[in-house]
Enzyme design. Structure first.
Site: not given
Length: 768
Positions: A195, A228-230, A232
């Site tokens: 995401a 999640s993206d890092w 995010a």
């Protein structure tokens, strides 16, 4: 591994613990329950594996791995078999390092050519993007390593990527920005999906229930894990409720208490926590968690070299290429000695070796007259370097100029500011062409550029970012040992005025409006510098016996030249029904063909039903218009060879569309009609919240001090401080970093009580 416990057998605290990583790259183990961790690593075009916890912005300290050509180069080959081979090679290297999931491929649409991360994405077209992504996923996962499709969804710029809200109408969302993800999910069944940082229509992608649960899981049947993206994650309670499973990187329990309290108060159903924890366990169970054999360095370097040539696009050629043996060559451009072969940011690979064009000429025993022409890092103005290059060009039969974008011009973390090459590069090409008309220009860049000198060179090669073997691959192409097999997977506009999204990119810090709708890239149907799908070769092809029915195009392709080569047959669809407004043409299918000299073959291209369909926003389903469609068999989006008309009799004759909305919604009222709702207002900067960026709070004196303190504490080593590209990425990322992400990246040093206390203080200060 089948002896892991079920999530329902774990305590609630154990389930919640599984929903966040243990560090930057590993899931959370539960030794007391017999649950190991699995390892994740960046790797869209090469494994960026960090043996220790690694730096959280992810630009240094990685183990050597093969640096394959970036996605922009791979996409230009239009070759699913090649993409799958690269995916397989990435899996072999992942196993060699004990990595279980590779964070890639990226298949976001290239909405605008100035996006700083376009080199990591395949195309402006969702069909081409989806098919190549699916092929790469298959290559990875058939070797037992998970893939992670990213960045879901509508992640098309680097400017304010952590906080920007992408406002896009439903039809555009479905037909353009979700379509590639849909194809790859349904076709290749990736283990994981990432995401994105941004919000979509007011909801953060990490807590967008409709995108994650409604569309990805329920409509498309995705049964894997969403991470999640890092940094995010905005609100992990809302994220779990939306169906996002894993917060990355690990935040040392930053959100755990909030999740536990939400379950206790019944704001968050316990079964949703259990479902997410089970998906983490399922991922761990799928993972090998063992090391494979060492990287086959020579084999993978050879594959990277073949891929670089296959993705090289011959834009123009008056017959000078391939070069004749014995030609005296002036090799001009510092990229011949210090190549620009990959992009910057979290995808940065520490290569196993690097080939250069200059070294490859020497290896072949070809003596060249070399002149650098520019500084490879910043390419500042230097007339003396140009004069030296002109002298070299005059002394030889042919000049080969390596030009392009220095690393500081494009990177993750920030967008480009214009389409131009550095002035020194343009002046160099112009001067060398004037001195020697037999000049070949080879470009190294990750996205389209302007070419004010386009008609001056005898040939232009778009090499893009060719990976660690790109220098050798370029020489292979120059001498015809390998064919430039590429076709552009994106439009090269003649100017920014020809980009429909230009007036709306990158928008405001908190909001970007997609007013251009479907009219991205070649769909905008303007005159291009070089059109989507364009590319020449070293042989000639004849197309004959073209025939088509609704779902199939067939034709005979014959290599009429004297050497082996490849061709790309493209099929575009033109909707003539008038039932719904659509771009003039859209890609409906394609095939890559390899033929020996004189060889013929019958090519069959499937045209899926989806190619005919549009997304009806009222009916909330895909529908096909009734009437006539042209299937255009073409060499590019601007070069149609044959047209066959087919009739659809079982479609719909009307569609409920917003009345009076032109293709591009210039006015607020036009965009409101297309959205079907009032235009949302961007979030106000004040009062400050956990979602406020460091630049926003730095409008106060205390905020400036806090930002300075974080900068001093950032994990930046001396090598990064001396690297202008990595330093620029850090600076932009820190400026636009929201406080919530700073807390996640702190690894437990910043807790919510500290952030909330700071917010009270920031909000008590006026602007200073």
């Amino acid at each position: 591994m089948t002896d892991l416990p079920e999530a329902s057998a774990l305590t609630l605290r154990q389930q919640v613990a599984l929903l966040s990583g243990s560090d930057a790259w590993n899931t959370q183990p539960l030794p007391e329950a017999g649950v190991p961790s699995c390892a994740l690593s960046d790797g869209p075009h090469g494994l960026r594996f960090q043996a220790d916890a690694g730096d959280r912005l992810g630009v240094s300290g990685s183990e050597p791995s093969t640096c394959f050509p970036t996605a922009v180069t791979v996409a230009s080959a239009w070759d699913e078999e090649l993409a799958e081979r690269i995916g397989h090679a990435l899996a072999v290297e992942a196993r060699a390092h004990g990595v279980d999931v590779v964070l890639g491929p990226g298949l976001n649409i290239k909405r605008h050519p100035l996006c700083g991360r376009n080199f990591e994405y395949f195309s402006e077209d969702p069909l081409l993007s989806g098919r190549l992504a699916a092929a790469m996923v298959n290559g990875l996962q058939r070797h037992g390593v998970g893939a992670c499709l990213k960045h879901y969804a509508v992640n098309n710029q680097e400017s304010h990527r952590y906080v920007v809200d992408a406002v896009v109408d439903e039809r555009t969302l479905r037909e353009l920005y979700l379509s590639g993800f849909e194809y790859a999910v349904k076709t290749s069944r990736p283990w994981t999906v990432m995401a994105a940082y941004n919000s979509v229509n007011g909801h953060p992608a990490t807590q967008h229930r409709r995108l994650i649960t409604g569309i990805l899981r329920e409509e498309w049947g995705f049964d894997g894990l969403v991470m999640s993206d890092w940094a995010a994650t905005n609100d992990r309670v809302a994220a779990v409720a939306a169906g996002m499973d894993l917060e990355m990187p690990g935040s040392k329990g930053l959100f755990d208490r909030e999740v536990l309290k939400a379950v206790a108060s019944r704001r968050l159903p316990a079964e949703l926590v259990t479902a997410s924890a089970q998906r983490v366990l399922d991922l761990v169970a799928r993972s090998a968690r063992t090391r494979g054999p060492a990287i086959p360095v020579d084999e993978h370097d050879a594959l990277a070299r073949r891929a670089a040539a296959a993705g090289t696009v011959l834009l123009t050629n008056d017959g000078i290429l391939p070069l004749a043996p014995g030609t005296r060559v002036a090799l001009i451009g510092a990229f011949a000695d210090q190549p620009r072969y990959q992009g910057s940011g979290s995808s940065l690979v520490n290569p196993t070796r690097i080939s250069t064009a200059r070294a490859e000429f020497a290896r072949r025993g070809i003596e060249v007259a070399y002149a650098p022409g520019y500084d490879p890092n910043d390419s500042h103005a230097d007339p003396d370097l140009i004069a030296e290059a002109v002298a070299a060009a005059r002394s030889c039969d042919v000049a080969v100029v390596l030009a392009g974008l220095p690393p500081v011009y494009e990177s993750e973390g920030f967008d480009r500011t214009d389409l131009g090459l550095p002035g020194q590069h343009d002046e160099l090409v112009t001067a060398v062409c004037a001195a020697n008309p037999r000049t070949v220009v080879a470009l190294s860049n990750g996205a389209p550029v302007l070419m004010p000198w386009k008609d001056a060179p005898a040939a232009i090669l778009e090499s893009y970012l060719g990976g660690q073997a790109g220098g050798a691959a370029l020489v292979d192409v120059l001498y015809g040992d390998a064919e430039p097999g590429g076709r552009l997977a994106e439009t090269f506009p003649a100017s920014l005025d020809d980009v429909a999204a230009e007036p709306y990119f990158p928008g405001e810090p908190r909001q970007v409006q997609y007013r251009e709708g479907l009219y991205v890239g070649y769909r905008h149907d303007t005159t291009a510098l070089f059109p989507f799908g364009h590319g020449l070769g070293y042989t000639t092809f004849d197309w004959s016996d073209v025939a088509a029915v609704r779902d199939t195009v067939t034709l005979t392709v014959t290599n009429t030249g004297t050497r082996a080569g490849s061709d790309v047959v493209q099929v575009y669809l033109h909707d003539r029904t008038g039932v719904v407004a659509r771009p003039r043409r859209s890609l409906a299918g394609f095939a890559k063909v390899h033929l020996a000299a004189g060889q013929s073959t019958t090519v069959t291209i499937d045209v899926p039903e989806r190619a005919y369909a549009f997304y009806d926003v009222v009916a909330r389903e895909w529908r096909t218009p009734a009437g006539e469609f042209d299937l255009e068999i073409a060499r590019s989006s601007a070069d149609v060879v044959a047209t066959v008309t087919v009739t659809v009799s079982d479609g719909v004759s009307t569609a409920a569309e917003p009345a009076g909305t032109p293709p591009i919604a210039v006015t607020d009222e036009q965009f409101r009609r297309r959205l079907g709702r009032p235009l949302p207002r961007p979030r106000s900067v004040r009062p400050f919240t956990r979602d406020s960026t460091l630049d926003e709070v730095a409008t106060t004196q205390l905020g400036r001090l806090f930002k300075s303190a974080l900068w001093r504490a950032a994990p930046i080593d001396e090598a990064t401080r001396d690297n202008p590209v990595e330093l620029a990425m850090y600076e932009h990322s820190l400026a636009e970093l929201p406080l919530r992400a700073a807390a996640i990246f702190s690894g437990g040093k910043l807790r919510w009580r500290t952030i909330d206390l700071l917010l009270r203080l920031f909000n008590s200060f006026g602007r200073r």
